[in-house]
Design an enzyme around this catalytic site. Structure first.
Site, PDB file in Angstrom:
ATOM      1  N   GLY A 171       0.854   3.886  -1.745  1.00 60.12           N
ATOM      2  CA  GLY A 171       0.111   5.142  -1.821  1.00 60.12           C
ATOM      3  C   GLY A 171      -0.330   5.624  -0.452  1.00 60.12           C
ATOM      4  CG  ASP A 172      -3.068   3.747   1.858  1.00 63.73           C
ATOM      5  OD1 ASP A 172      -3.892   4.643   2.069  1.00 63.73           O
ATOM      6  OD2 ASP A 172      -3.311   2.740   1.175  1.00 63.73           O
ATOM      7  CB  THR A 173       3.178   3.020   3.595  1.00 66.59           C
ATOM      8  OG1 THR A 173       3.534   2.652   2.256  1.00 66.59           O
ATOM      9  CG2 THR A 173       2.319   1.915   4.196  1.00 66.59           C
TER      10      THR A 173
ATOM     11  N   GLY B 229       1.823   8.373   4.782  1.00 67.18           N
ATOM     12  CA  GLY B 229       1.977   8.276   6.225  1.00 67.18           C
ATOM     13  C   GLY B 229       3.353   8.711   6.689  1.00 67.18           C
TER      14      GLY B 229
ATOM     15  N   GLY C 112       0.811  -1.217   0.000  1.00 61.36           N
ATOM     16  CA  GLY C 112       0.000   0.000   0.000  1.00 61.36           C
ATOM     17  C   GLY C 112       0.834   1.252   0.000  1.00 61.36           C
TER      18      GLY C 112
END
Length: 408
Positions: free
Chosen positions: A178-180, A183, A176
């Site tokens: 695009g998320d991490t 983050g 992921g």
């Protein structure tokens, strides 16, 4: 729960996040000692219901993905739509250093819990949001209200357009990212804002967009178009201009190999017993090696396809940049990850055996981060937090009965 250690010990973070991008941000802060209180709706973060699950886990408080990005945190189940639940959050803000959330843009504002409302309570509060396309603070995107997932951020931010074998078959980066990646940037932004607040007493809004975060790491996309007006296309595992750089076939699979610069290419040529390649006019410099990449790879594979990954490890290891392409089992078996404590074990409620989570990659010599304890069960620390706010047992029972909170 093991006492916090690490450089951020004493920092208090309110975590109003769900899924992956926001929780990954607060997880990084928790790993380095911050007291992160995960404030969940009474039904919990929906990510709790995502697997994988152990076969012997009949309780299913949470799955492997939730465990990974919510370790080291406490959990309070709080109904923010209830007047008393909302009041409790405002009480918590008074003693918090930062708040992280990843709701849709405007959701918390409508509830009276957005940045403007909370900074009136705590002027030094750092308020971080992680959204697909950001919020107003960093520039109001025409897509601000669009929902997003990892694949959407990778598609618009530039990664999918250059990843894969050809333009007709774009591929997202595994996991992921695009998320991490978002983050990671959110954790960095939160800490830079906290540094400013520490010296000035003034907090601020930290606005992170998933799509922006991917673009920030798309240096090849930006530089190729900015300098040459060219939109780069997928080239498999290589990087335009560098050869050999990518994957090559071997007797029992595929390996990653990179020796594009002259000293590395010379070493590779000697190792594979082909010193004549050093002076071959097709491969004499970096530019020529790229122009003749197909011929070069074919030549290298005439050697590598007669050797196993283990044999090539003995030949290449420590001499040219090389690695077998590991699967999960090989990662768990490799001594590098063991000695670097990159697969620490934590307990999992409902399972007899501990589970592994990704470790802390930033190694600080004096104040190391640490995976101290498992992810929390929903509302596991509600009573503890309410007592710290001065609520009596009778008041806590009343809040639970009113539906303002829930507790284990």
């Amino acid at each position: 729960m093991q006492a916090a250690t690490g450089a951020l010990k004493g920092l208090r973070i309110l975590d109003l996040t769900h899924a992956l991008a926001g929780p990954f941000c607060s997880q990084i802060l928790a790993d380095h000692g911050a007291d992160v209180l995960k404030i969940e709706p009474l039904e919990g973060d929906f990510f709790r219901r995502m697997g994988p699950f152990r076969d012997d886990d009949q309780m299913r408080h949470f799955g492997g993905l939730f465990q990974s990005c919510n370790r080291n945190k406490r959990s309070m189940a709080l109904n923010l739509k209830h007047p008393e639940g909302k009041a409790l959050l405002m009480d918590l803000v008074k003693d918090a250093d930062a708040l992280v959330e990843n709701y849709r843009a405007g959701v918390l504002d409508k509830m009276g819990l957005g940045y403007d409302a909370l900074k009136a309570i705590k002027p030094s509060l750092v308020y971080t949001s992680v959204r697909g396309f950001g919020d107003k603070a960093g520039g109001e995107s025409p897509y601000m209200q669009w929902p997003s997932f990892d694949i959407v951020a990778q598609a618009m931010g530039g990664w999918m357009g250059i990843t894969g074998e050809d333009a007709q078959h774009p591929v997202k980066v595994g996991g992921g990212a695009g998320d991490t990646v978002a983050g990671l940037f959110a954790a960095f932004g939160t800490m830079t804002a906290l540094w400013h607040a520490r010296s000035t007493g003034v907090g601020q809004y930290v606005d992170v967009a998933m799509t922006d975060s991917i673009l920030a790491l798309s240096e090849m996309v930006v530089s190729q178009y900015s300098y040459r007006g060219v939109s780069p296309v997928p080239v498999g595992n290589g990087i335009p201009g560098l050869a050999p750089f990518g994957t090559v076939r071997v007797k029992d699979g595929v390996i990653a190999l990179a020796a594009p610069h002259n000293p590395q290419f010379r070493e590779l040529s000697l190792i594979i017993g082909m010193p004549e390649l050093i002076n071959d006019p097709r491969f004499a410099d970096e530019g020529l090696r790229w122009e003749n990449n197909a011929a070069l790879i074919a030549t290298i594979e005439s050697f590598t396809t007669t050797r196993t990954k283990l044999e090539l490890r003995e030949l290449f290891g420590g001499k040219v940049p090389f690695s077998p392409i590991y699967n999960a089992q090989e990662i768990f078996e490799d001594p590098h990850f063991a000695v670097r404590n990159m697969l620490p074990e934590v307990e999992h409620p409902g399972s007899e055996r501990p589970v592994s989570v990704p470790g802390v990659p930033v190694k600080l010599s004096q104040t190391p981060g640490q995976v101290r304890h498992r992810a929390p069960m929903l509302g596991e620390h509600t009573r503890e937090v309410l007592k710290s706010l001065g609520r009596s047992e009778a008041q806590i029972a009343g809040l639970i009965e009113a539906g303002a909170v829930s507790a284990q």
